[in-house]
Scaffold this motif. Structure first.
Motif, PDB file in Angstrom:
ATOM      1  N   GLY A 244      25.725   7.820 -22.311  1.00 28.63           N
ATOM      2  CA  GLY A 244      25.686   7.127 -23.231  1.00 28.63           C
ATOM      3  C   GLY A 244      25.981   6.193 -23.563  1.00 28.63           C
ATOM      4  N   ILE A 245      25.115   4.810 -23.319  1.00 29.90           N
ATOM      5  CA  ILE A 245      25.313   3.240 -23.297  1.00 29.90           C
ATOM      6  C   ILE A 245      25.114   2.855 -24.720  1.00 29.90           C
ATOM      7  CG2 ILE A 245      25.390   0.812 -22.608  1.00 29.90           C
ATOM      8  CD1 ILE A 245      25.012   3.155 -19.665  1.00 29.90           C
ATOM      9  N   ALA A 246      26.147   2.140 -25.755  1.00 34.97           N
ATOM     10  CA  ALA A 246      25.311   0.893 -27.096  1.00 34.97           C
ATOM     11  C   ALA A 246      24.846   0.099 -26.778  1.00 34.97           C
ATOM     12  CB  ALA A 246      26.845   1.490 -28.144  1.00 34.97           C
ATOM     13  N   VAL A 247      24.339  -0.664 -27.748  1.00 35.48           N
ATOM     14  CA  VAL A 247      23.870  -1.882 -27.185  1.00 35.48           C
ATOM     15  C   VAL A 247      23.308  -1.809 -28.501  1.00 35.48           C
ATOM     16  CG1 VAL A 247      23.349  -0.779 -24.338  1.00 35.48           C
ATOM     17  CG2 VAL A 247      21.070  -0.937 -26.357  1.00 35.48           C
ATOM     18  N   ARG A 248      23.802  -3.683 -28.113  1.00 31.90           N
ATOM     19  CA  ARG A 248      22.928  -4.790 -29.823  1.00 31.90           C
ATOM     20  C   ARG A 248      21.427  -4.261 -30.220  1.00 31.90           C
ATOM     21  NH1 ARG A 248      27.722  -6.256 -31.491  1.00 31.90           N
ATOM     22  NH2 ARG A 248      29.372  -7.502 -29.922  1.00 31.90           N
ATOM     23  N   SER A 249      21.197  -4.485 -29.099  1.00 33.35           N
ATOM     24  CA  SER A 249      19.062  -4.346 -29.174  1.00 33.35           C
ATOM     25  C   SER A 249      18.560  -3.918 -28.133  1.00 33.35           C
ATOM     26  CB  SER A 249      19.084  -6.264 -29.051  1.00 33.35           C
ATOM     27  OG  SER A 249      17.948  -6.345 -28.719  1.00 33.35           O
ATOM     28  N   LEU A 250      17.799  -2.866 -27.559  1.00 35.13           N
ATOM     29  CA  LEU A 250      17.145  -1.980 -26.640  1.00 35.13           C
ATOM     30  C   LEU A 250      16.706  -3.759 -25.968  1.00 35.13           C
ATOM     31  CD1 LEU A 250      15.976   1.187 -27.932  1.00 35.13           C
ATOM     32  CD2 LEU A 250      17.551   0.914 -25.948  1.00 35.13           C
ATOM     33  N   ASP A 251      15.484  -4.425 -26.546  1.00 34.52           N
ATOM     34  CA  ASP A 251      14.813  -4.698 -26.325  1.00 34.52           C
ATOM     35  C   ASP A 251      15.696  -5.967 -25.934  1.00 34.52           C
ATOM     36  OD1 ASP A 251      12.588  -4.302 -27.613  1.00 34.52           O
ATOM     37  OD2 ASP A 251      12.916  -5.305 -29.034  1.00 34.52           O
ATOM     38  N   GLU A 252      17.461  -6.138 -25.938  1.00 34.16           N
ATOM     39  CA  GLU A 252      18.154  -7.872 -25.257  1.00 34.16           C
ATOM     40  C   GLU A 252      18.133  -6.874 -23.493  1.00 34.16           C
ATOM     41  OE1 GLU A 252      20.806  -9.881 -26.966  1.00 34.16           O
ATOM     42  OE2 GLU A 252      19.133  -9.864 -28.520  1.00 34.16           O
ATOM     43  N   ALA A 301      26.418   1.395 -34.547  1.00 29.25           N
ATOM     44  CA  ALA A 301      26.846   0.499 -35.824  1.00 29.25           C
ATOM     45  C   ALA A 301      28.577  -0.012 -35.362  1.00 29.25           C
ATOM     46  CB  ALA A 301      26.601   0.316 -36.510  1.00 29.25           C
ATOM     47  N   LYS A 302      29.177   1.356 -35.854  1.00 28.64           N
ATOM     48  CA  LYS A 302      29.808   0.636 -36.164  1.00 28.64           C
ATOM     49  C   LYS A 302      31.300   0.829 -34.681  1.00 28.64           C
ATOM     50  CE  LYS A 302      30.278   3.431 -40.094  1.00 28.64           C
ATOM     51  NZ  LYS A 302      30.056   4.995 -40.558  1.00 28.64           N
ATOM     52  N   PHE A 303      30.659   1.359 -33.638  1.00 28.16           N
ATOM     53  CA  PHE A 303      31.099   1.760 -32.864  1.00 28.16           C
ATOM     54  C   PHE A 303      31.307   0.078 -31.734  1.00 28.16           C
ATOM     55  CE2 PHE A 303      30.372   1.955 -27.686  1.00 28.16           C
ATOM     56  CZ  PHE A 303      31.532   2.231 -26.619  1.00 28.16           C
ATOM     57  N   LEU A 304      29.607  -0.211 -31.911  1.00 22.69           N
ATOM     58  CA  LEU A 304      29.672  -1.918 -31.565  1.00 22.69           C
ATOM     59  C   LEU A 304      30.622  -2.730 -32.356  1.00 22.69           C
ATOM     60  CD1 LEU A 304      25.797  -2.057 -31.798  1.00 22.69           C
ATOM     61  CD2 LEU A 304      27.066  -1.892 -29.305  1.00 22.69           C
ATOM     62  N   GLU A 305      30.558  -2.706 -33.982  1.00 20.86           N
ATOM     63  CA  GLU A 305      31.990  -3.549 -34.352  1.00 20.86           C
ATOM     64  C   GLU A 305      33.426  -3.057 -33.571  1.00 20.86           C
ATOM     65  OE1 GLU A 305      32.614  -3.398 -39.493  1.00 20.86           O
ATOM     66  OE2 GLU A 305      30.548  -2.917 -38.657  1.00 20.86           O
ATOM     67  N   LYS A 306      33.745  -2.082 -32.962  1.00 20.46           N
ATOM     68  CA  LYS A 306      34.796  -1.661 -33.263  1.00 20.46           C
ATOM     69  C   LYS A 306      35.481  -2.308 -31.605  1.00 20.46           C
ATOM     70  CE  LYS A 306      38.316   1.614 -33.361  1.00 20.46           C
ATOM     71  NZ  LYS A 306      38.062   3.757 -33.848  1.00 20.46           N
ATOM     72  N   PRO A 309      29.059  -3.728 -27.020  1.00 20.84           N
ATOM     73  CA  PRO A 309      28.640  -2.738 -26.145  1.00 20.84           C
ATOM     74  C   PRO A 309      29.296  -2.333 -25.353  1.00 20.84           C
ATOM     75  CG  PRO A 309      27.854  -5.311 -26.716  1.00 20.84           C
ATOM     76  CD  PRO A 309      28.880  -4.841 -27.231  1.00 20.84           C
ATOM     77  N   GLY A 310      28.855  -0.647 -25.179  1.00 25.00           N
ATOM     78  CA  GLY A 310      29.476  -0.364 -23.551  1.00 25.00           C
ATOM     79  C   GLY A 310      29.159   0.960 -23.423  1.00 25.00           C
ATOM     80  N   ILE A 311      29.757   1.638 -22.305  1.00 27.05           N
ATOM     81  CA  ILE A 311      29.403   2.916 -22.610  1.00 27.05           C
ATOM     82  C   ILE A 311      30.202   3.642 -23.413  1.00 27.05           C
ATOM     83  CG2 ILE A 311      30.183   5.443 -21.102  1.00 27.05           C
ATOM     84  CD1 ILE A 311      30.405   4.003 -18.694  1.00 27.05           C
TER      85      ILE A 311
END
Ligand code: ZN
Length: 366
Positions: A244-252, A301-306, A309-311
């Motif tokens: 599972g990879i967290a990204v800010r924007s799928l389109d990007e 969103a909380k993960f991205l903030e902290k 982006p990443g695994i």
């Protein structure tokens, strides 16, 4: 170990006295089975029939019989006396009655100690037989490898009354006295109940007539399969299901995976209750899962903030999620909530990074 020696150790265990390590040194391969159900479901007959079938196959059984009603009526003691006489001369069957129950948790503790003793003594099946579906039974189910809930036709609203507890603990439903009218109805009600719930694994359903032994060989086949799976690591498949990879924007993010790496997009969907958009890209037997937050208070969103982006997590397919959860809980691992049903019909649970070397693990069973 002689039956007399075993009985002596069992008494120690019942009195809360820790057993010498040498008696527990062998882990044993025995399957611990919790058997419960409302009074009158023919549970004792079923355990008897199971015992007979298991003995026919040359395997051994220890039975821990608990009946709260015995404290006042003496009924269980009488019943067990009859049963004990039948298996009296058979060294492959060991029966221990617990006529009373102690404070909350006492029954589970004692049952756990006895089960461990009997498993170490080499019994193939250890059956903990209780009545009803109360907190004690739920505690016993937690220590069992497999929990059987015995029901009978004609229970009417009773099935509704025990529904909440049953949902949690049943690995197998047995509809006993299946030759009575209404067996199909009970089966239908169980199936309806299961389709509503977000249970863990989907329980198996068997119909038996314990007094005649019908349906019992099929049940024992199932128990033997479970025992093999549980005890033989080689028969189990553990595989990485996805990253599972967290990204800010799928389109990007997507063009790198889809265009540059050349992975195909398997699915793109919104998971409302997790507040994420998810894209799945197959990579061999595994997949890449891209996660984009839907709003700012979602977990992603909380993960991205902290962390940026990443695994975000690694998902592992396990052969028996219930068994894995029990092992993890026994080892003191921290799970995030209870198992949930995913969109694809799979069941999953998360293990907190603090228990897993800093990685969030998702455990999945199809
Ligand atoms: Zn995932």
């Amino acid at each position: 170990m002689s039956p007399r020696e075993l009985a002596r150790l069992a008494t120690l265990a019942e009195n809360g006295i820790p057993l010498p390590d040498k008696h527990l040194a062998s882990q044993g391969e025995g399957l611990i089975i919790g058997a419960t159900g409302p009074p009158g479901a023919g549970k004792s007959s079923l355990v008897d029939a199971l015992t007979a079938e298991v003995r026919r196959r040359g395997k051994t059984v220890a039975i821990i019989a608990v009946d709260p009603s015995s404290r006042t009526t003496g009924g269980a003691i009488l019943g067990d006396r009859v049963r004990m006489q039948r298996h009296h001369a058979d060294p492959g069957v060991f029966i221990r009655s617990m006529a009373t129950r102690g404070a909350t948790g006492g029954l589970a503790r004692t049952s756990a100690a006895l089960s461990q003793l009997f498993r170490a003594a080499g019994f193939d099946f250890i059956i903990v037989e209780t009545v009803g579906v109360g907190q004690d039974e739920i505690d016993v189910a937690a220590l069992a490898d497999v929990t059987i809930v015995v029901l009978v036709p004609g229970m009417g609203d009773d099935i509704q009354a025990i529904k909440a507890g049953v949902m949690e603990i049943a690995d197998i439903f047995v509809i006993n006295k299946a030759d009575h009218p209404g067996a199909a109805q009970v089966q239908h009600e169980i199936q309806a109940m299961l389709s509503l719930g977000h249970g863990t694994t989907i329980p198996a359903i068997f119909q038996t007539v314990a007094t005649e032994g019908s349906g019992v060989p099929e049940l024992v086949n199932d128990l033997e399969t479970r025992q093999r799976k549980l005890r033989d690591p080689k028969s189990q498949t553990w595989e990485i299901d996805h990253l599972g990879i967290a990204v800010r924007s799928l389109d990007e993010a997507l063009p790198f995976y889809a265009n540059d790496l050349g992975l195909s997009v398997l699915s793109r969907e919104t998971v409302e209750h997790e507040k994420v958009n998810v894209v799945m890209l197959p990579a061999g037997a595994s997949r890449i899962e891209l996660l984009e937050p839907l709003d700012s208070d979602s977990t992603i969103a909380k993960f991205l903030e902290k962390r940026g982006p990443g695994i975000h997590h690694i998902a592992m397919r396990v052969p028996d999620l219930n068994a894995t959860i029990r092992r993890l809980e026994g080892a003191g691992a921290r799970l995030l909530g209870s198992p949930r049903c995913g969109a694809g019909g799979h069941v999953y649970v998360f293990v907190h990074p603090s228990s897993a070397g800093g990685v969030l693990w998702e455990l999945i069973q199809q």
